[in-house]
Every structure is written in C-alpha cells, then in structure tokens.
Design a protein around this motif. Structure first.
Motif, PDB file in Angstrom:
ATOM      1  N   LEU A 305       0.818  -1.209   0.000  1.00 29.41           N
ATOM      2  CA  LEU A 305       0.000   0.000   0.000  1.00 29.41           C
ATOM      3  C   LEU A 305       0.857   1.266   0.000  1.00 29.41           C
ATOM      4  O   LEU A 305       0.466   2.295  -0.553  1.00 29.41           O
ATOM      5  CB  LEU A 305      -0.899  -0.020   1.242  1.00 29.41           C
ATOM      6  N   THR A 306       2.048   1.197   0.602  1.00 30.98           N
ATOM      7  CA  THR A 306       2.890   2.380   0.764  1.00 30.98           C
ATOM      8  C   THR A 306       3.708   2.718  -0.480  1.00 30.98           C
ATOM      9  O   THR A 306       4.336   3.783  -0.540  1.00 30.98           O
ATOM     10  CB  THR A 306       3.857   2.203   1.946  1.00 30.98           C
ATOM     11  N   GLY A 307       3.761   1.800  -1.453  1.00 32.22           N
ATOM     12  CA  GLY A 307       4.488   2.068  -2.678  1.00 32.22           C
ATOM     13  C   GLY A 307       5.994   1.968  -2.565  1.00 32.22           C
ATOM     14  O   GLY A 307       6.712   2.421  -3.459  1.00 32.22           O
ATOM     15  N   GLU A 308       6.501   1.379  -1.497  1.00 28.04           N
ATOM     16  CA  GLU A 308       7.950   1.266  -1.316  1.00 28.04           C
ATOM     17  C   GLU A 308       8.516  -0.007  -1.929  1.00 28.04           C
ATOM     18  O   GLU A 308       9.711  -0.264  -1.834  1.00 28.04           O
ATOM     19  CB  GLU A 308       8.307   1.322   0.181  1.00 28.04           C
ATOM     20  N   GLY A 309       7.682  -0.798  -2.554  1.00 26.43           N
ATOM     21  CA  GLY A 309       8.139  -2.043  -3.169  1.00 26.43           C
ATOM     22  C   GLY A 309       7.218  -3.184  -2.796  1.00 26.43           C
ATOM     23  O   GLY A 309       6.890  -3.363  -1.629  1.00 26.43           O
ATOM     24  N   ALA A 310       6.777  -3.922  -3.804  1.00 27.55           N
ATOM     25  CA  ALA A 310       5.836  -5.020  -3.566  1.00 27.55           C
ATOM     26  C   ALA A 310       6.584  -6.289  -3.191  1.00 27.55           C
ATOM     27  O   ALA A 310       6.610  -7.267  -3.939  1.00 27.55           O
ATOM     28  CB  ALA A 310       4.969  -5.247  -4.808  1.00 27.55           C
ATOM     29  N   PHE A 311       7.200  -6.258  -2.021  1.00 27.82           N
ATOM     30  CA  PHE A 311       7.985  -7.385  -1.548  1.00 27.82           C
ATOM     31  C   PHE A 311       7.553  -7.762  -0.143  1.00 27.82           C
ATOM     32  O   PHE A 311       7.325  -6.889   0.702  1.00 27.82           O
ATOM     33  CB  PHE A 311       9.476  -7.038  -1.510  1.00 27.82           C
ATOM     34  N   THR A 312       7.492  -9.061   0.124  1.00 28.41           N
ATOM     35  CA  THR A 312       7.167  -9.524   1.468  1.00 28.41           C
ATOM     36  C   THR A 312       8.183  -9.007   2.483  1.00 28.41           C
ATOM     37  O   THR A 312       7.826  -8.620   3.592  1.00 28.41           O
ATOM     38  CB  THR A 312       7.122 -11.060   1.492  1.00 28.41           C
ATOM     39  N   TYR A 377      15.632   2.636   3.060  1.00 21.09           N
ATOM     40  CA  TYR A 377      15.517   1.708   1.940  1.00 21.09           C
ATOM     41  C   TYR A 377      16.748   1.711   1.033  1.00 21.09           C
ATOM     42  O   TYR A 377      16.686   1.224  -0.093  1.00 21.09           O
ATOM     43  CB  TYR A 377      14.275   2.058   1.106  1.00 21.09           C
ATOM     44  N   ARG A 378      17.877   2.238   1.511  1.00 21.87           N
ATOM     45  CA  ARG A 378      19.078   2.297   0.676  1.00 21.87           C
ATOM     46  C   ARG A 378      19.520   0.921   0.192  1.00 21.87           C
ATOM     47  O   ARG A 378      20.045   0.784  -0.913  1.00 21.87           O
ATOM     48  CB  ARG A 378      20.236   2.928   1.454  1.00 21.87           C
ATOM     49  N   ALA A 379      19.346  -0.064   1.029  1.00 19.04           N
ATOM     50  CA  ALA A 379      19.832  -1.405   0.695  1.00 19.04           C
ATOM     51  C   ALA A 379      18.671  -2.369   0.480  1.00 19.04           C
ATOM     52  O   ALA A 379      18.714  -3.520   0.913  1.00 19.04           O
ATOM     53  CB  ALA A 379      20.758  -1.917   1.789  1.00 19.04           C
ATOM     54  N   LEU A 380      17.651  -1.908  -0.213  1.00 16.84           N
ATOM     55  CA  LEU A 380      16.485  -2.752  -0.508  1.00 16.84           C
ATOM     56  C   LEU A 380      16.871  -3.859  -1.485  1.00 16.84           C
ATOM     57  O   LEU A 380      17.236  -3.581  -2.627  1.00 16.84           O
ATOM     58  CB  LEU A 380      15.368  -1.895  -1.095  1.00 16.84           C
ATOM     59  N   PRO A 381      16.814  -5.127  -1.068  1.00 21.12           N
ATOM     60  CA  PRO A 381      17.135  -6.229  -1.988  1.00 21.12           C
ATOM     61  C   PRO A 381      15.906  -6.677  -2.776  1.00 21.12           C
ATOM     62  O   PRO A 381      14.776  -6.601  -2.292  1.00 21.12           O
ATOM     63  CB  PRO A 381      17.603  -7.335  -1.038  1.00 21.12           C
ATOM     64  N   ARG A 382      16.153  -7.126  -3.984  1.00 17.61           N
ATOM     65  CA  ARG A 382      15.069  -7.630  -4.831  1.00 17.61           C
ATOM     66  C   ARG A 382      15.621  -8.753  -5.708  1.00 17.61           C
ATOM     67  O   ARG A 382      16.774  -8.677  -6.155  1.00 17.61           O
ATOM     68  CB  ARG A 382      14.480  -6.504  -5.683  1.00 17.61           C
ATOM     69  N   VAL A 383      14.799  -9.767  -5.937  1.00 16.28           N
ATOM     70  CA  VAL A 383      15.250 -10.918  -6.723  1.00 16.28           C
ATOM     71  C   VAL A 383      14.168 -11.302  -7.718  1.00 16.28           C
ATOM     72  O   VAL A 383      12.991 -11.436  -7.361  1.00 16.28           O
ATOM     73  CB  VAL A 383      15.561 -12.133  -5.822  1.00 16.28           C
ATOM     74  N   THR A 384      14.562 -11.451  -8.962  1.00 14.43           N
ATOM     75  CA  THR A 384      13.691 -12.033  -9.986  1.00 14.43           C
ATOM     76  C   THR A 384      14.092 -13.493 -10.112  1.00 14.43           C
ATOM     77  O   THR A 384      15.243 -13.811 -10.447  1.00 14.43           O
ATOM     78  CB  THR A 384      13.865 -11.316 -11.333  1.00 14.43           C
ATOM     79  N   PHE A 385      13.139 -14.391  -9.837  1.00 12.34           N
ATOM     80  CA  PHE A 385      13.465 -15.815  -9.724  1.00 12.34           C
ATOM     81  C   PHE A 385      13.338 -16.558 -11.050  1.00 12.34           C
ATOM     82  O   PHE A 385      12.771 -17.645 -11.123  1.00 12.34           O
ATOM     83  CB  PHE A 385      12.593 -16.454  -8.650  1.00 12.34           C
TER      84      PHE A 385
END
Length: 494
Positions: A305-312, A377-385
């Motif tokens: 909802l906050t728009g900071e990234g759709a990650f669990t 959020y400087r070190a926000l990790p994200r992975v495309t599986f």
C-alpha cells in the motif's frame, strides 16, 4: 449505524504486513481487531511468493534434467503439471482457505472480522454493520491489486491475472503474457518449460526495465533459449477474444494465444478506504508515509500500500517499525518510561535496536538511543526468480549517475569464474557493482546466476553497512564459490 466499540488498535487488511502487526500487538496485550475481506496472509502465501516459487522449483528441475546431456549421460524428461498443481493446492494454499492463518491470529489474542474496513472519521473504522473506535490508532495494510491497462476490448475478455495463472489445474497450449517485469518473466519461463508456447509482449524497450540492462539481456536470452518469444517496444492497442483464443493487436502486428496473462503492475485502491474522512487524498496511486510509517495522525500504513516495493520482506520490515512505534505511542499516551527498549519488540522482522549511539538496526532502520527505528531503503534487496536468478540491491548505474554520484562500475562474467566454469550447463550470469568513488563504498549491485539471489546477500550487507571498498577488496572469498566472483568485480572497478 451501530454504536462504536472501543478497542486499542484496528488493523485493516491482514496481508503479510498487517497480519504481523496485528498478531504482535495482540501478543503485547493490546485489544486488536484485524479486518480482512479476502484471505489472511494476502498475496504472498496464496498467489505470490510461495506458490510461484513452487512452480519455479518444478520448472527448474525439468531444466536441470535436460542439462544431464553433456554432463552425466542422458535423461528423458516428460513434464507433468498435475503434481505441481496438487502441491500448490494442498501444501501451499489449503485450496485457498485461510483457516490456519485466522486461527494463528486469534490464537495470539486478536479478534478477527471478515469484511471490508473503511475509515469513518478520526479513529473510527466501519466494517459491515460494526463500527470500531481505536483508542491508540489504526493500521492500514490493504495491499494492492493488479493494475489492468485501459486497452480497447480487454475488460470484456476472460484474461488472467497472476491469480488464475497460479490456480491453473490444466495448462493451455499457448499463452500470451502482457508485461515483461519480474512476475511476467517468472511465469513465462515456468509455463514454457512445461511445454506451453509462450509469447511475452512488453511496452518498454527491454524486459526487466527497472534493472540493469545486462540483467535484461541475460533474462531475455534465457527465456528465448526455453522457446519464449519476446517482443519489446510493443504497445498493445486492442484485445479480442473469440471464445477460443486471444488476439492482441499492436499497430500492424498481432499476437495470439489460448490464454492471456496480464501482469502490467499493481495499484493500491485508496478510494475504497474512506481516507477523505480523515483528510487524506485518495486519488494517489499509493499511500505516502513518513519514516515511521505514519500516513496521518493516529494512522499507520504497511506493505505494498505504501508504494515502497511489492515485496514480502519490505512488508515485514515495515511491520517491525509499526509495532515498535505503536507501542511507543501507547507508552507515551499512558505516561510510561522512555522508549529506550521499545524497539526490541521488532525482533526478527527488522532487528533489535543497538545500544550504540547513532547506529543502524538490522534491516536498515536508522536509530538513536531511546528512539524507535525509522525506515531506510538504501539497501532494498530484490530478486527475480528466473533461471538464472537476478538479484539486485540499491541503485542501478543509471540511477546513480542521475543522482550526480561519481560512479565506478565493476563487472565480471560469471562464466569466467572457476565455479561458473565447473557448473558448465546453466552457468550464465554476472556480477555488477556500482560504487561511489568519492565515498569509497558500494551504492548498488546486481548478482545474476544460478544462485543470484543467494550471492546477493553479501552485496546487501556491503551496501547496507557502507563497507569501504578497500575492506571488501581485502576480504577472503571462499573458493570455488559463485560469490567469489564479487572479488573479480571489485578488481574491475573503474
């Protein structure tokens, strides 16, 4: 309207973040009402992270079996979707039933209400024929829903979102995928590896457009090797469905498939929450919050909802901050002692506050003695599986240059590493580092490869803790591992 019932906290939306907040506040002894209209736990356990990774695991097993030739003899592969669908239905989702999750919440002392919660003025939430008044505050965690583009004819067709793609019991012969982001590519590769003819159509000039161009190239090459057709720079103008198949029209080009999967982003539906009753603009795409997740006085928001990234992991990280801040708010309203120990309630979600002045809590929240952590959020990790996986953290090269950073780039191809050479079949990948030359630290990185998401963890620590590049260069990297390629990328920084 019924007389309002006074409770301590009302949580509207029990997705990953909302459920975490509601459960932990209930465990802390507050009277908490949790409201959810769909399934407690949200997208992740039912249509997102968990079932999609089960699909990916199965598809990758097929790919590995096909790699036996040239490595260890020969293998014959016969894909069968039935065990995948069964595992998703029985092991992951309980056939899309949330009884276990509801019981988990109520077992912590929370009160569950099924329905759509709506703000009804300061401190009030209306759901069904009930009205709750929150003594200490309201937490919104209603998430997002698929954002479907206004393409002529699309709304009148039986198109799929990620929900139908996850729930499918019998695979179609062919699939059109509208959208070349992470979800679109993950599902496209899965279905292709099970024998579905897949076509991806993306409006941007490359897939995975938010990541490094090298990531786009390696992902596209991998999918094409699996038989996926990829068309970029194509803007859909019209969709038709004749009862048997879909046709997507774009100028003088047309693409067809038995099913159409639309994965073009997600949107928070703020207009449904009654935000105008508390003076919040409900026409925005997302609900803006400050560093402590405050959307307004007495109102917190958490998750997609906050728009900071759709990650669990973002939802859980934010949930830890909200729990700490709500408990600190309760303490202050009751006139209790200072907040020096309050943030330890964050536990595994975002770490325990350090006693060291001005330090960073685990998870990235900047803290000071006697305060609640704030989001970082400087070190926000994200992975495309996909296979190879694409892990990324922090800024891309383009983003760093746009911010005026004096950029150094270090790159190495994973196939040139010892472990990549040993791995042979399926060894595509790379490490790309983005450094701030003036500060001498990494501000971003991408790790693509067979274990790209796992190798990323070292790079997340480097960005999060602002480890000097000079120290990274003098680390000992285990041999022969994929993560040892980080050392080569550091050597190539220029």
């Amino acid at each position: 309207m019924a007389e309002p019932e006074l409770v301590d906290v009302v949580v509207v939306g029990l997705g990953v973040g909302g459920e975490e907040v509601a459960g932990r506040l209930a465990e802390a002894g507050l009277t908490v009402v949790g409201i959810e209209r769909d399934l407690v736990g949200g997208e992740c356990p039912y249509w997102g992270c968990i079932p999609s990774k089960m699909m990916i695991r199965a598809a990758n097993a097929l790919a590995e079996a096909r790699r036996v030739d040239g490595l260890a003899g020969s293998a014959e592969v016969r894909p069968d979707w039935a065990p995948v669908a069964k595992r998703i239905r029985e092991e992951a989702t309980d056939t899309w039933d949330d009884k276990v999750a509801v019981d988990r919440f109520t077992g912590k002392g929370g009160r569950f209400v099924r329905g759509s919660g709506r703000l009804d003025g300061p401190n009030r939430v209306h759901v069904g024929d009930q009205v709750f008044e929150a003594r200490y505050g309201i937490v919104l965690g209603t998430g997002t829903r698929p954002s479907v583009p206004p393409i002529d004819g699309l709304a009148d067709t039986p198109y799929w979102t990620n929900h139908q793609a996850i729930e499918v019991e019998e695979l179609p012969a062919s699939l059109l995928v509208l959208g070349g982001g992470a979800i679109g590519l993950e599902l496209a590769q899965v279905f292709a590896r099970f024998g579905v003819r897949v076509t991806v159509v993306e409006a941007a000039d490359r897939v995975l457009a938010v990541e490094e161009p090298e990531a786009s190239e390696i992902a596209a090459a991998a999918l094409r090797a699996d038989g996926v057709e990829i068309h970029t720079g194509v803007r859909a103008e019209r969709v038709a469905h004749d009862g048997m198949s879909f046709t997507l029209h774009a100028g003088d080009r047309a693409f067809s498939g038995e099913k159409l999967l639309v994965v073009t982003g997600r949107k928070a539906h703020l207009e449904e929450l009654g935000l105008d009753s508390v003076g919040i603009d409900c026409t925005q795409r997302y609900l803006p919050v400050n560093e402590r997740m405050h959307a307004a006085e007495g109102i917190w928001a958490v998750g997609d909802l906050t728009g900071e990234g759709a990650f669990t992991h973002i939802a859980m990280y934010q949930a830890g901050i909200v729990v700490a801040d709500v408990l600190d708010h309760v303490r202050r309203m009751k006139g209790g002692p200072d907040a020096s120990g309050t943030a330890s309630v964050m536990g595994g979600a975002a770490g325990v506050v350090s006693a060291v002045g001005g330090s960073m809590s685990a998870g990235g929240s900047t803290v000071a003695p006697g305060s609640v952590p704030v989001a970082d959020y400087r070190a926000l990790p994200r992975v495309t599986f996909t296979d190879p996986e694409v892990g990324a953290v922090g800024l891309t090269e383009q983003q760093a240059r746009a911010r005026g950073i004096n950029v150094q780039v270090g790159y190495t191809d994973l196939t040139s590493s010892t472990r990549g050479w040993i791995h042979k079949a399926g060894n595509a990948g790379f490490i790309k580092l983005i450094a701030d030359a003036d500060q001498g630290v990494l501000v971003g990185a991408t790790s693509a490869g067979p274990a790209g998401g796992e190798v990323l963890s070292a790079l997340v620590v480097a960005v999060h803790a602002a480890v000097p590049v000079s120290q990274l260069r003098h680390m000992i990297y285990a041999y022969p591992t994929f993560h040892r390629a980080i050392e080569d990328a550091l050597r190539n920084l220029k």
